[in-house]
Design a protein around this motif. Structure first.
Motif, mmCIF file in Angstrom:
data_model
loop_
_atom_site.group_PDB
_atom_site.id
_atom_site.type_symbol
_atom_site.label_atom_id
_atom_site.label_comp_id
_atom_site.label_asym_id
_atom_site.label_seq_id
_atom_site.Cartn_x
_atom_site.Cartn_y
_atom_site.Cartn_z
ATOM 1 N N PHE A 1 51.492 62.775 16.316
ATOM 2 C CA PHE A 1 52.711 62.123 16.791
ATOM 3 C C PHE A 1 53.007 60.911 15.910
ATOM 4 N N MET A 2 54.287 60.737 15.536
ATOM 5 C CA MET A 2 54.656 59.648 14.629
ATOM 6 C C MET A 2 55.851 58.850 15.138
ATOM 7 N N ASP A 3 55.726 57.541 15.078
ATOM 8 C CA ASP A 3 56.876 56.665 15.264
ATOM 9 C C ASP A 3 57.838 56.916 14.094
ATOM 10 N N GLU A 4 59.102 57.106 14.411
ATOM 11 C CA GLU A 4 60.080 57.474 13.390
ATOM 12 C C GLU A 4 60.246 56.396 12.320
ATOM 13 N N ASP A 5 60.118 55.124 12.691
ATOM 14 C CA ASP A 5 60.217 54.051 11.702
ATOM 15 C C ASP A 5 59.033 54.096 10.733
ATOM 16 N N ASP A 6 57.873 54.488 11.233
ATOM 17 C CA ASP A 6 56.705 54.627 10.356
ATOM 18 C C ASP A 6 56.892 55.789 9.378
ATOM 19 N N VAL A 7 57.538 56.857 9.838
ATOM 20 C CA VAL A 7 57.847 57.981 8.942
ATOM 21 C C VAL A 7 58.650 57.468 7.749
ATOM 22 N N ALA A 8 59.651 56.641 8.033
ATOM 23 C CA ALA A 8 60.489 56.096 6.965
ATOM 24 C C ALA A 8 59.700 55.176 6.047
ATOM 25 N N THR A 9 58.864 54.331 6.625
ATOM 26 C CA THR A 9 58.059 53.401 5.824
ATOM 27 C C THR A 9 57.153 54.153 4.854
ATOM 28 N N TYR A 10 56.430 55.142 5.365
ATOM 29 C CA TYR A 10 55.546 55.929 4.499
ATOM 30 C C TYR A 10 56.342 56.694 3.438
ATOM 31 N N THR A 11 57.501 57.219 3.828
ATOM 32 C CA THR A 11 58.318 57.986 2.884
ATOM 33 C C THR A 11 58.716 57.127 1.688
ATOM 34 N N ILE A 12 59.181 55.911 1.947
ATOM 35 C CA ILE A 12 59.596 55.034 0.845
ATOM 36 C C ILE A 12 58.391 54.587 0.026
ATOM 37 N N LYS A 13 57.248 54.380 0.665
ATOM 38 C CA LYS A 13 56.031 54.008 -0.065
ATOM 39 C C LYS A 13 55.689 55.034 -1.153
ATOM 40 N N THR A 14 56.007 56.284 -0.883
ATOM 41 C CA THR A 14 55.538 57.363 -1.749
ATOM 42 C C THR A 14 56.377 57.559 -3.013
ATOM 43 N N ILE A 15 57.616 57.024 -3.031
ATOM 44 C CA ILE A 15 58.567 57.475 -4.060
ATOM 45 C C ILE A 15 58.215 57.017 -5.475
ATOM 46 N N ASP A 16 57.495 55.911 -5.605
ATOM 47 C CA ASP A 16 57.088 55.445 -6.933
ATOM 48 C C ASP A 16 55.588 55.615 -7.163
ATOM 49 N N ASP A 17 54.947 56.383 -6.312
ATOM 50 C CA ASP A 17 53.491 56.535 -6.367
ATOM 51 C C ASP A 17 53.124 57.801 -7.150
ATOM 52 N N PRO A 18 52.479 57.663 -8.322
ATOM 53 C CA PRO A 18 52.130 58.861 -9.105
ATOM 54 C C PRO A 18 51.181 59.809 -8.372
ATOM 55 N N ARG A 19 50.452 59.282 -7.364
ATOM 56 C CA ARG A 19 49.497 60.131 -6.630
ATOM 57 C C ARG A 19 50.189 61.195 -5.784
ATOM 58 N N THR A 20 51.473 60.985 -5.490
ATOM 59 C CA THR A 20 52.187 61.929 -4.621
ATOM 60 C C THR A 20 53.208 62.769 -5.386
ATOM 61 N N LEU A 21 53.236 62.644 -6.700
ATOM 62 C CA LEU A 21 54.195 63.406 -7.497
ATOM 63 C C LEU A 21 53.875 64.900 -7.449
ATOM 64 N N ASN A 22 54.869 65.685 -7.090
ATOM 65 C CA ASN A 22 54.736 67.144 -6.987
ATOM 66 C C ASN A 22 53.661 67.556 -5.971
ATOM 67 N N LYS A 23 53.590 66.764 -4.894
ATOM 68 C CA LYS A 23 52.633 67.050 -3.813
ATOM 69 C C LYS A 23 53.321 66.932 -2.454
ATOM 70 N N THR A 24 52.601 67.347 -1.417
ATOM 71 C CA THR A 24 53.050 67.147 -0.041
ATOM 72 C C THR A 24 52.339 65.932 0.532
ATOM 73 N N LEU A 25 53.117 65.009 1.098
ATOM 74 C CA LEU A 25 52.556 63.855 1.785
ATOM 75 C C LEU A 25 52.473 64.185 3.269
ATOM 76 N N TYR A 26 51.244 64.277 3.791
ATOM 77 C CA TYR A 26 51.041 64.563 5.218
ATOM 78 C C TYR A 26 50.866 63.247 5.964
ATOM 79 N N LEU A 27 51.636 63.057 7.015
ATOM 80 C CA LEU A 27 51.503 61.867 7.858
ATOM 81 C C LEU A 27 50.599 62.227 9.034
ATOM 82 N N LYS A 28 49.324 61.848 8.900
ATOM 83 C CA LYS A 28 48.338 62.181 9.934
ATOM 84 C C LYS A 28 47.424 60.984 10.198
#
Length: 312
Positions: free
Chosen positions: A193-220
């Motif tokens: 279960f995820m707070d929707e604001d946290d979904v957004a926070t994590y999503t933006i965190k990932t956009i400049d992160d080379p570790r998540t390039l061409n990958k799936t980011l799982y919020l768990k």
């Protein structure tokens, strides 16, 4: 490194408005697509104007005007699409294929995040009809992205708390039951279960992160991996009242599909996979993915007892 400039498509939606807010909060120059299709929807226009007041830039574009999409995409580094894939609201996931074509032509995008934000569609090839249409369409979009060699991140955000926690996971309600609560199976299958604001926070965190390039980011995040019974227990403790409980077998849930409208059948099918099959937690994340709370331990994500307090 300079922060990427972001274009949010679907910025007035349930997820989109939070993505815009998170993007601005994290210091990104943020554009929001203002679609001609908005027509006379005064609420959406007012929301767009409020984004502008907060520092976002509105950029006009339409899915019926390819060049306008290309021009919009050329202004930014990252495109995030949050168009709805929920059948009881609006369902237009395949519209994203037009966006993929625009991104392909523009040729400047460092990262595209298509509209996902739920279960990982790559793991749902076995899903029940008609609910599997959501996953099939997301996979069509993924194939188009990958065929076009567009850099991507897919975000698997699991269950939004607004739809699954405030109502103790009851179908066809958004508020907590007052007397009786339906438990799916034994109620012990683990869900995320995820707070929707946290979904957004994590999503933006990932956009400049080379570790998540061409990958799936799982919020768990670990403390938000809970069973339905645990959610009910948290509510009962907060409320100081025990609810009457009755169990619904998988067979009876699936039997209820008959006579439901299309949107209802889609939703109930998804409930089956989540609460009986355990599709959100019955796998290990492999090399194709990363887990958000491990990558970004600085995010103080909302726990579900805190989320439930707003319903008291």
């Amino acid at each position: 490194m300079a922060k990427s400039k972001v274009l949010v498509v679907g910025g007035t939606g349930y997820v989109g408005r939070r993505i815009v807010k998170a993007s601005l909060a994290q210091g990104h120059i943020t554009y929001v697509l203002q679609r001609a299709e908005i027509g006379l929807d005064i609420d959406k226009l007012q929301m767009l104007l409020s984004f502008k007041q907060q520092g976002a830039r509105l950029i006009e574009g339409s899915f019926s005007d390819h060049q306008s999409l290309v021009n919009a995409v050329k202004q930014v580094d990252v495109v995030i699409c949050t168009m709805s894939g929920v059948h009881f609201r609006s369902h237009n996931l395949l519209e994203q294929l037009k966006l993929v074509e625009a991104i392909k032509e523009a040729g400047n995008i460092k990262r595209f995040l298509p509209s996902e934000f739920g279960m990982d569609p790559a793991r749902m090839g076995h899903a029940l009809e008609p609910g599997r249409v959501t996953f099939d369409e997301k996979m069509i979009v993924r194939k188009a992205i990958e065929d076009a060699k567009i850099p991507f991140t897919y975000v698997s955000a699991n269950c939004f708390a607004g739809y699954f926690v405030g109502n103790l996971s009851q179908i066809a309600s958004l508020t907590p039951p007052k007397e009786k609560v339906c438990i799916y199976g034994d109620g012990n299958v683990k869900v995320v279960f995820m707070d929707e604001d946290d979904v957004a926070t994590y999503t933006i965190k990932t956009i400049d992160d080379p570790r998540t390039l061409n990958k799936t980011l799982y919020l768990k995040p670990p403390e938000n991996i809970l069973s339905q019974r645990q959610i009910i227990d948290k509510w009962e403790k907060l409320k100081g009242k025990e609810l009457d409980k009755f169990n619904l077998s998988a067979k009876d849930l699936l039997a209820s599909l008959k006579g439901m409208d299309y949107a209802g059948q889609v939703g109930v099918g998804h409930f089956y996979h989540i609460f009986y099959e355990g599709c959100l937690t019955n796998f290990e994340i492999g090399e194709e993915g990363e887990e958000a709370s491990e990558l970004y331990p600085e995010v103080q994500y909302t726990r579900m007892d805190a989320y439930l307090k707003r319903y008291l």
